[in-house]
Design an enzyme around this catalytic site. Sequence first.
Site, short mmCIF file in Angstrom:
data_model
loop_
_atom_site.label_atom_id
_atom_site.label_comp_id
_atom_site.label_asym_id
_atom_site.label_seq_id
_atom_site.Cartn_x
_atom_site.Cartn_y
_atom_site.Cartn_z
CB CYS A 112 77.65 65.50 52.04
SG CYS A 112 76.74 66.31 52.97
CG HIS A 279 74.85 61.70 52.49
ND1 HIS A 279 75.25 62.11 53.04
CD2 HIS A 279 74.41 63.34 51.39
CE1 HIS A 279 75.53 63.44 54.08
NE2 HIS A 279 74.94 63.58 52.35
CG ASN A 309 72.83 65.85 55.18
OD1 ASN A 309 73.97 65.72 56.20
ND2 ASN A 309 72.84 66.81 53.93
O1 UT7 Z 1 74.12 67.35 51.99
C1 UT7 Z 1 74.86 67.84 51.08
C2 UT7 Z 1 73.89 67.45 49.95
N1 UT7 Z 1 72.68 68.11 49.69
C3 UT7 Z 1 71.77 68.16 49.35
O2 UT7 Z 1 71.91 67.12 48.71
C4 UT7 Z 1 70.77 68.54 48.56
C5 UT7 Z 1 70.11 68.82 47.40
N2 UT7 Z 1 68.30 69.43 47.23
C6 UT7 Z 1 67.24 68.88 47.70
O3 UT7 Z 1 67.45 68.48 48.45
C7 UT7 Z 1 65.91 69.87 47.14
O4 UT7 Z 1 66.51 70.87 46.39
C8 UT7 Z 1 65.59 70.76 49.05
C9 UT7 Z 1 65.27 70.34 49.14
C10 UT7 Z 1 67.02 71.59 49.32
C11 UT7 Z 1 64.97 72.00 48.03
O5 UT7 Z 1 63.77 71.21 47.54
P1 UT7 Z 1 62.84 71.38 46.05
O6 UT7 Z 1 62.10 70.81 45.86
O7 UT7 Z 1 64.40 72.38 45.03
O8 UT7 Z 1 62.43 72.31 46.51
P2 UT7 Z 1 62.47 74.73 46.36
O9 UT7 Z 1 64.34 75.06 46.35
O10 UT7 Z 1 62.97 74.19 43.95
O11 UT7 Z 1 61.95 75.68 46.55
C12 UT7 Z 1 60.36 75.52 46.12
C13 UT7 Z 1 59.61 76.54 46.98
C14 UT7 Z 1 60.58 77.95 47.02
O12 UT7 Z 1 59.77 78.65 47.23
P3 UT7 Z 1 58.86 79.47 45.57
O13 UT7 Z 1 59.67 80.30 44.47
O14 UT7 Z 1 58.61 77.82 44.55
O15 UT7 Z 1 57.84 80.30 45.88
C15 UT7 Z 1 60.97 77.27 48.16
O16 UT7 Z 1 61.08 78.95 48.34
O17 UT7 Z 1 59.98 75.73 48.58
C16 UT7 Z 1 60.57 77.63 48.69
N3 UT7 Z 1 61.02 76.69 50.44
C17 UT7 Z 1 60.70 76.71 50.88
N4 UT7 Z 1 58.78 76.45 51.69
C18 UT7 Z 1 58.61 76.33 52.94
C19 UT7 Z 1 62.54 76.56 50.51
N5 UT7 Z 1 62.32 75.75 51.79
C20 UT7 Z 1 61.25 76.00 52.44
C21 UT7 Z 1 61.02 75.94 53.45
N6 UT7 Z 1 59.85 75.80 53.78
N7 UT7 Z 1 61.51 75.13 54.29
#
Ligand code: UT7
Length: 352
Positions: A112, A279, A309
């Site tokens: 990235c 980014h 992204n």
């Molecule tokens: O460019 C490279 C760098 N990458 C980044 O900067 C990514 C940085 N991270 C993020 O943007 C965020 O952490 C994410 C968008 C990846 C995830 O968001 P979050 O608010 O941190 O969610 P989480 O990982 O804590 O997940 C919350 C819930 C989980 O379910 P439980 O365990 O609470 O039941 C996940 O399983 O959301 C669930 N989940 C989804 N649900 C529906 C994860 N992905 C999805 C999805 N649709 N696509």
Amino acid sequence: MRSIITGSGIGIPKNVVPNDALAKIMDTSDEWIRTRSGIEQRYYVDAGQGSSDLGMLAAEGALQAASRDKSEIDALIFATMTPDHFFPGNGPVLQAKMGLGEIPTFDIRQQCSGFLYALDLADSLIQSRKFKRVLVIGADVHTPFMPWQNGWDVTIGASDREVTQAERDENTKYRDRTVLFGDGAGAVVVEASDDDTRGYLGAKLFTDGSNIEALYVKGVGFRHRPYVNKEELAAGDQIPTMEGRAVFKEAVSRMPAAVRAVCAEAGIEVAQLDLLLVHQANLRIIEGVAKQLALPPEKVPHNIERYGNTTAGTLPILFHECITDGRIRPGMLIGFTALGSGLHWGAALYQC
Ligand code: UT7
């Protein structure tokens, strides 16, 4: 002498995929994706289309905008983590495809942060007086990483069949990553200029490799024999893994620190920035960076809602859009910042 950007272009594939299309093949929803990331749609390449193809579209646009012929380019820097081949890199692929001269081409990764690193490298090459005109490309295609054998036809609207439960379950395993990424490329022409009132002012670039597992591809590498094997593919180790929350936290602290550092070195206040291009990984990260730096939303543009992204593509695509629609104007002081797998991160300043 300064390095100035004289033209920009983008390469975007034709398959537009809204969130609802992904919800047809995995357990996700438009609401989840919008709320957590700000993304509304992304673009996917067709099978057989690579980052060199998108990079070429972007490069041709940049050359046209700079009013330069390909024969006038002295060097090429191609930033991508998704090259057409394991080796050689996209540099020679593009050199031949575009019919550039037998110029040196540099292949860099930095994921990235690839475009940020490439821009700084282009400036260094120009400052060293080795080259006068450098073509810089940031391009990535993420679709080949993803398990698209389970419903690609439905995703791109070629079929309205119901995916099977087995396909849905398999896709859902990767939903935290699949929904975030899109394919795209941006390019700029960077040239030496005697006009010292404008141009590239410098960068602060960083690496911390102490936790590469936070965002990496576990399988497919040369510590493995053979470097691609059936066991890894069966385990899905060719698909990137990401500790989303950990990367999120790094992003919202390290990017603002890098912006402060590059501004301090240049002797300017962060508030003097007219625009900060961040980014495009997550709208909540972009807003978090803006808040930490006390920059109002109008100074921190975003297009993640349309592209997702695109890794090395995000900064040059956003730059190009802001140039094209007049948000970047002569006299403006702009910043770039990125963070991604490595971790690599940093910030740069550019006086328009
Ligand atoms: O460019 C490279 C760098 N990458 C980044 O900067 C990514 C940085 N991270 C993020 O943007 C965020 O952490 C994410 C968008 C990846 C995830 O968001 P979050 O608010 O941190 O969610 P989480 O990982 O804590 O997940 C919350 C819930 C989980 O379910 P439980 O365990 O609470 O039941 C996940 O399983 O959301 C669930 N989940 C989804 N649900 C529906 C994860 N992905 C999805 C999805 N649709 N696509």
